[in-house]
Enzyme design. Structure first.
Site, PDB file in Angstrom:
ATOM      1  N   GLN A 216      -1.289  11.543  -1.547  1.00 48.07           N
ATOM      2  CA  GLN A 216      -1.163  10.119  -1.246  1.00 48.07           C
ATOM      3  C   GLN A 216      -1.482   9.929   0.235  1.00 48.07           C
ATOM      4  O   GLN A 216      -0.793  10.473   1.097  1.00 48.07           O
ATOM      5  CB  GLN A 216       0.239   9.614  -1.541  1.00 48.07           C
ATOM      6  CG  GLN A 216       0.416   8.123  -1.303  1.00 48.07           C
ATOM      7  CD  GLN A 216       1.873   7.697  -1.347  1.00 48.07           C
ATOM      8  OE1 GLN A 216       2.620   7.934  -0.402  1.00 48.07           O
ATOM      9  NE2 GLN A 216       2.271   7.074  -2.444  1.00 48.07           N
TER      10      GLN A 216
ATOM     11  N   TYR B  11       2.863  -1.285   3.430  1.00 45.55           N
ATOM     12  CA  TYR B  11       2.180  -0.444   4.401  1.00 45.55           C
ATOM     13  C   TYR B  11       0.962  -1.238   4.881  1.00 45.55           C
ATOM     14  O   TYR B  11       0.746  -2.371   4.466  1.00 45.55           O
ATOM     15  CB  TYR B  11       1.789   0.882   3.756  1.00 45.55           C
ATOM     16  CG  TYR B  11       2.940   1.861   3.599  1.00 45.55           C
ATOM     17  CD1 TYR B  11       4.144   1.473   3.016  1.00 45.55           C
ATOM     18  CD2 TYR B  11       2.829   3.174   4.023  1.00 45.55           C
ATOM     19  CE1 TYR B  11       5.200   2.369   2.874  1.00 45.55           C
ATOM     20  CE2 TYR B  11       3.881   4.080   3.872  1.00 45.55           C
ATOM     21  CZ  TYR B  11       5.059   3.669   3.300  1.00 45.55           C
ATOM     22  OH  TYR B  11       6.101   4.551   3.161  1.00 45.55           O
TER      23      TYR B  11
ATOM     24  N   ARG C 157      12.290   9.626  -9.897  1.00 41.25           N
ATOM     25  CA  ARG C 157      13.683  10.085  -9.823  1.00 41.25           C
ATOM     26  C   ARG C 157      14.076  11.022 -10.950  1.00 41.25           C
ATOM     27  O   ARG C 157      14.833  11.976 -10.736  1.00 41.25           O
ATOM     28  CB  ARG C 157      14.622   8.866  -9.807  1.00 41.25           C
ATOM     29  CG  ARG C 157      14.626   8.091  -8.513  1.00 41.25           C
ATOM     30  CD  ARG C 157      15.283   6.736  -8.663  1.00 41.25           C
ATOM     31  NE  ARG C 157      14.486   5.865  -9.513  1.00 41.25           N
ATOM     32  CZ  ARG C 157      14.835   4.613  -9.842  1.00 41.25           C
ATOM     33  NH1 ARG C 157      15.984   4.124  -9.419  1.00 41.25           N
ATOM     34  NH2 ARG C 157      14.045   3.871 -10.586  1.00 41.25           N
TER      35      ARG C 157
END
Length: 412
Positions: A111, A181, A357
């Site tokens: 990423q 971002y 998660r």
């Protein structure tokens, strides 16, 4: 926040999520991707044994591909100083990580991005950049508005960073176009107040992101898969949201530079819980801060970190609107915790799912799902893993203390 979007008719013969699948030039052993979840184990901004082990575990546990997060393309584009930024010194460690993941039978994606207004200017010792001048609550400093020269330089930084990722032997690149971002903040009317060719209409606000995506594809050609992480909804008033996110997805599809889109939501700057859902671990976050910052955080924590009820596939309703707008492969993210949810995503026309998660708590969950030994993850969505990024991301219920790679298992 329950999504009331009607169910989409199921695909007549949905693909088997555990059978091999094609993503651009890649052949993955299945349709499950380990999502980019910040690891917090690179204090010198270079690959460590802990980072390698972090990604080896889900690779050994059966995922088709694991995603390394987060690799900044510029020094000032780091979220904070203890974050890898792409430069020649980082390549040997990344190559070692790629080799280890490949040895476990999985592919590995990087990423890449520029944190923009999310960057901690104080930690980075560099002014944070944003579409427009604004106050940055992360570092308690004012961001600087990006200039045309900055845009040219950062675009070249993405291109250079992509080449370094390819040099390290990675299989794919995920371009970060989400969570406010830098490129995502240009998309957002809340953060982009510009009146030049980079602001105003969606076409203008999307120009920087599209330019970067083209530059990355030009840098790596057809040798790597190139995907992008796109926000469906920033989760903040005045932010980027549907139907603009569906229209932006159409723009990216028309440009023809991407192999898939991963659909997400929320704002790392203004509403991170919109991405995670479930409990809001305000006390745990406060405990990581110095006393003065802790006091200030507690005053605004309720507004900054509202709790949203958890439900399986909580972005599915919004993601359907993008599914209806484009033909390109899509990766569904958000609340993927059961085998039934994975199969439902395939039936609704999504080609891949990304899990975060659930795999943080059980890196081998996918192998057990595939064998039928376990149909549901044990993650309870308490989100106490979120503050653990400051000491090594982990499920604190199973690992209260940071996970240490034993000397006997150090990877060389």
């Amino acid at each position: 926040m329950t999504d009331t979007t009607p169910d989409r008719p199921v695909t007549a013969t949905p693909p088997d999520p555990f059978a091999p699948a094609t993503l651009g030039p890649l052949s993955l052993r299945n349709r499950v991707v380990k999502a980019a979840t910040f690891e917090g184990v690179v204090p010198e901004a270079l690959v460590t044994d802990e980072l390698v082990e972090f990604h080896r575990r889900p690779a050994a546990g059966g995922v088709g591909m694991t995603t390394v997060a987060y690799l900044a393309v510029s020094p000032e584009g780091r979220t904070h100083a203890e974050c890898i930024w792409l430069r020649p010194e980082a390549v040997p460690g990344l190559a070692r990580l790629a080799d280890v993941v490949h040895a476990e039978g999985a592919k590995v994606s990087a990423q890449i991005g520029h944190a923009g207004p999310v960057a901690n200017a104080k930690s980075n010792r560099a002014t944070a950049l944003a579409p427009s001048r604004s106050f940055n609550p992360v570092s308690m400093k004012v961001t600087r508005a990006v200039t045309d020269d900055d845009i040219t330089r950062i675009t070249l930084d993405y291109q250079r960073g992509a080449r370094l990722v390819a040099e390290a032997g990675f299989d794919a690149i995920e371009i970060h176009l989400a969570h406010n971002y830098l490129l995502s903040s240009f998309l957002s009317p809340k953060f982009n107040k510009r009146t030049d060719r980079w602001g105003g209409s969606l076409e203008n606000r999307a120009r920087f992101a599209r330019q970067v995506v083209r530059a990355v594809r030009e840098a790596v050609g057809d040798g790597l898969a190139v995907t992008a992480k796109v926000s469906l909804d920033d989760g903040v008033p005045g932010g980027f949201r549907l139907p603009e996110s569906a229209e932006f997805s159409r723009m990216l599809e028309e440009d023809g530079c991407l192999d898939a889109l991963e659909l997400t939501g929320g704002s790392s700057l203004a509403n991170p819980m919109y991405l995670f859902r479930g409990d809001a671990p305000r006390e745990d976050f406060a405990a990581t801060l110095p006393p003065l910052q802790r006091f200030g955080f507690k005053l605004i924590a309720g507004k900054m970190m509202p709790a949203y009820p958890f439900e399986e596939a909580y972005f599915l309703g919004k993601a359907r609107q993008v599914r209806d707008a484009v033909d390109m492969p899509l990766i569904l993210l958000g609340g993927i915790n059961t085998r039934a949810t994975i199969e439902r995503a395939m039936a609704e026309g999504f080609q891949f799912v990304a899990m975060g998660r659930a795999l943080l708590r059980e890196p081998d969950l996918l192998a057990r799902m595939q064998s039928g030994d376990q149909l549901e993850g044990n993650c309870i969505h308490c989100n106490r893993c979120m503050p653990s990024i400051y000491s090594g991301s982990r499920c604190v219920l199973d690992h209260p203390e940071p996970i240490v790679v034993p000397a006997a298992h150090t990877i060389r």
